[in-house]
Design an enzyme around this catalytic site. Structure first.
Site, PDB file in Angstrom:
ATOM      1  N   PRO A  17       1.912 -32.483  -6.722  1.00  0.00           N
ATOM      2  CA  PRO A  17       2.541 -31.352  -7.425  1.00  0.00           C
ATOM      3  C   PRO A  17       3.122 -30.401  -6.392  1.00  0.00           C
ATOM      4  CG  PRO A  17       0.132 -31.162  -7.466  1.00  0.00           C
ATOM      5  CD  PRO A  17       0.458 -32.471  -6.806  1.00  0.00           C
ATOM      6  N   CYS A 101      -4.441 -23.818  -4.305  1.00  0.00           N
ATOM      7  CA  CYS A 101      -3.311 -22.934  -3.964  1.00  0.00           C
ATOM      8  C   CYS A 101      -3.811 -21.705  -3.194  1.00  0.00           C
ATOM      9  CB  CYS A 101      -2.584 -22.492  -5.237  1.00  0.00           C
ATOM     10  SG  CYS A 101      -1.215 -21.384  -4.860  1.00  0.00           S
ATOM     11  N   LYS A 140      -7.700 -30.874  -7.988  1.00  0.00           N
ATOM     12  CA  LYS A 140      -7.154 -30.953  -6.622  1.00  0.00           C
ATOM     13  C   LYS A 140      -7.767 -29.841  -5.788  1.00  0.00           C
ATOM     14  CE  LYS A 140      -2.659 -31.442  -4.272  1.00  0.00           C
ATOM     15  NZ  LYS A 140      -2.228 -30.154  -3.740  1.00  0.00           N
ATOM     16  N   GLY A 225       3.316 -35.471  -0.574  1.00  0.00           N
ATOM     17  CA  GLY A 225       4.068 -34.270  -0.932  1.00  0.00           C
ATOM     18  C   GLY A 225       5.350 -34.165  -0.131  1.00  0.00           C
ATOM     19  N   ARG A 226       5.297 -33.421   0.983  1.00  0.00           N
ATOM     20  CA  ARG A 226       6.512 -33.141   1.752  1.00  0.00           C
ATOM     21  C   ARG A 226       7.201 -34.413   2.232  1.00  0.00           C
ATOM     22  NH1 ARG A 226       3.673 -29.855   6.075  1.00  0.00           N
ATOM     23  NH2 ARG A 226       2.094 -31.367   5.426  1.00  0.00           N
TER      24      ARG A 226
HETATM   25  C1  LIG Z   1       6.705 -26.101  -1.322  1.00  0.00           C
HETATM   26  C2  LIG Z   1       5.313 -26.564  -1.712  1.00  0.00           C
HETATM   27  C3  LIG Z   1       4.872 -26.362  -3.007  1.00  0.00           C
HETATM   28  C4  LIG Z   1       3.583 -26.777  -3.379  1.00  0.00           C
HETATM   29  N1  LIG Z   1       3.173 -26.574  -4.655  1.00  0.00           N
HETATM   30  C5  LIG Z   1       1.942 -27.028  -5.048  1.00  0.00           C
HETATM   31  C6  LIG Z   1       1.506 -26.920  -6.405  1.00  0.00           C
HETATM   32  O1  LIG Z   1       2.227 -26.431  -7.290  1.00  0.00           O
HETATM   33  N2  LIG Z   1       0.256 -27.385  -6.692  1.00  0.00           N
HETATM   34  C7  LIG Z   1      -0.574 -27.950  -5.749  1.00  0.00           C
HETATM   35  O2  LIG Z   1      -1.683 -28.367  -6.061  1.00  0.00           O
HETATM   36  N3  LIG Z   1      -0.167 -28.069  -4.478  1.00  0.00           N
HETATM   37  C8  LIG Z   1       1.059 -27.642  -4.102  1.00  0.00           C
HETATM   38  N4  LIG Z   1       1.473 -27.826  -2.824  1.00  0.00           N
HETATM   39  C9  LIG Z   1       0.610 -28.579  -1.891  1.00  0.00           C
HETATM   40  C10 LIG Z   1       0.956 -30.078  -1.967  1.00  0.00           C
HETATM   41  O3  LIG Z   1       0.701 -30.613  -3.246  1.00  0.00           O
HETATM   42  C11 LIG Z   1       0.155 -30.889  -0.930  1.00  0.00           C
HETATM   43  O4  LIG Z   1      -1.210 -30.737  -1.199  1.00  0.00           O
HETATM   44  C12 LIG Z   1       0.421 -30.424   0.492  1.00  0.00           C
HETATM   45  O5  LIG Z   1       1.805 -30.242   0.717  1.00  0.00           O
HETATM   46  C13 LIG Z   1      -0.126 -31.455   1.501  1.00  0.00           C
HETATM   47  O6  LIG Z   1       0.463 -32.722   1.282  1.00  0.00           O
HETATM   48  P1  LIG Z   1       1.698 -33.242   2.200  1.00  0.00           P
HETATM   49  O7  LIG Z   1       1.269 -33.139   3.617  1.00  0.00           O
HETATM   50  O8  LIG Z   1       1.904 -34.662   1.752  1.00  0.00           O
HETATM   51  O9  LIG Z   1       2.866 -32.351   1.924  1.00  0.00           O
HETATM   52  C14 LIG Z   1       2.730 -27.407  -2.425  1.00  0.00           C
HETATM   53  C15 LIG Z   1       3.196 -27.601  -1.119  1.00  0.00           C
HETATM   54  C16 LIG Z   1       4.470 -27.199  -0.753  1.00  0.00           C
HETATM   55  C17 LIG Z   1       4.937 -27.430   0.664  1.00  0.00           C
END
Ligand SMILES: Cc1cc2nc3c(=O)[nH]c(=O)nc-3n(C[C@H](O)[C@H](O)[C@H](O)COP(=O)(O)O)c2cc1C
Length: 325
Positions: A17, A101, A140, A225-226
């Protein structure tokens, strides 16, 4: 295959998400590219139960993206339970509770990562949502609020005991932001102690990292995510790599279709100017490394008209395909 409660996913790769990114349009695109499960961005339980139009709009979904996880955040068990019911009624196949969050506006209300400081409230919220929901419930979490504790193992046990069907672990403390690498060891520690599925998350930017996370931690699923914002083809690449095949890069025509199809979908839900703005943010991932891509991106920065934008994108890719740039 990964089963979360009664929901069977096509594969064990999940789109994380992400507020501002995981719109209905983006979810439909990554689902087509092989994500086993997509998720809405976090939706305020307060906003939902007060029927705020902007908040309820986040629940819009499409059969082609299923199974859909809707993530809710809040700090009051009864409000969270009502919001979960609304999400299910609107089409959610899974309800995910945000306990990660770190944004000030969220944690000052006792929601998001603030819950990691209060295992009692975690128990009350998960139990209330579990009782209200006919579908599987997931949570989460992070490694904890801070190293001072309580940490993810204790929180994850509470979550399992209260009837959740899976837990996703993003192994950073809420106080850390993205300044340090995700510590995957937490995912392994939690996997060892729980019997519900554990989904690992954090720093998957290459397809090989998803396979390495599974191997090193034993996790049941991997959430990206990213890495998927920068490379939406990563889901397919992980699948081919796990079959021992080389990582396939997207072709020019796939990149063109990703941009144009995505833009078309965005235009169905928001006005053209906003769709144009959103698509510009994603152009980098689709044109990175292509000839003259920075000039191309600069050339479309001012275009707000849908037809002109589509023609400009089309022309750029046609020239590349014909070797004219
Ligand atoms: C721009 C942005 C928005 C995010 N929004 C949410 C969100 O709405 N809910 C959530 O649980 N995590 C949110 N996250 C965290 C991601 O879901 C994820 O846990 C985090 O980016 C680590 O994973 P990654 O390294 O694959 O990006 C967000 C992260 C980013 C960078």
């Amino acid at each position: 295959m990964l089963c979360i409660g009664s929901v069977k996913l096509d594969n064990s790769l999940l789109m994380a998400p992400m507020a501002g990114y995981t719109t209905l349009a983006f979810r439909l695109m990554v689902k087509k590219l092989g994500a086993g499960c997509v998720s809405s961005e976090m939706v305020s339980a307060n906003g939902l139960t007060r029927s705020h139009k902007k908040t309820t709009d986040y629940l819009k979904s499409h059969p082609a993206e299923k199974p859909l996880s809707v993530q809710i955040f809040g700090s009051h068990p009864e409000v969270m339970a009502m919001a979960a019911e609304m999400a299910v009624e609107a089409g959610a196949d899974l309800v995910d509770i945000n306990m990660g969050c770190p944004v000030r506006k969220v944690v000052k209300t006792g929601a998001g990562a603030a819950l990691l400081k209060d295992p009692g409230q975690v128990a009350r919220i998960v139990s209330a949502v579990r009782s209200a929901c006919s579908c599987p419930v997931t949570v989460k979490i992070r490694a904890g609020w801070s190293p001072a504790g309580p940490v993810a193992i204790e929180i994850a046990r509470v979550i399992e005991d209260c009837g959740a069907d899976a837990v996703t672990v993003h192994p950073r403390y809420a106080t850390q932001g993205f300044s340090v690498p995700a510590d995957w060891a937490w995912i392994g520690r939690i996997k060892e102690r729980l019997s519900i599925p554990v989904i690992g998350n954090g720093d998957i930017f290459e397809p090989s990292s998803a396979l390495r996370m599974k191997k090193e931690t034993g996790c049941d699923g991997v959430m990206i995510g990213r890495g998927a914002i920068g490379n939406p083809w990563i889901f397919r690449q992980v699948a081919t790599m796990s079959q021992g095949l080389p990582e396939a890069q997207p072709s020019l025509s796939e990149r063109r279709s990703f941009i144009l199809d995505h833009f078309g979908l965005l235009c169905e839900s928001v006005e053209e100017q906003r769709a144009a703005l959103a698509i510009r943010g994603l152009l980098l991932s689709c044109t990175r490394g292509l000839p003259h891509s920075s000039q191309f991106r600069a050339s479309i920065a001012q275009i707000k008209n849908r037809g002109t934008l589509v023609n400009t994108i089309d022309n750029y890719f046609s020239k590349l395909e014909n070797g004219q740039t």
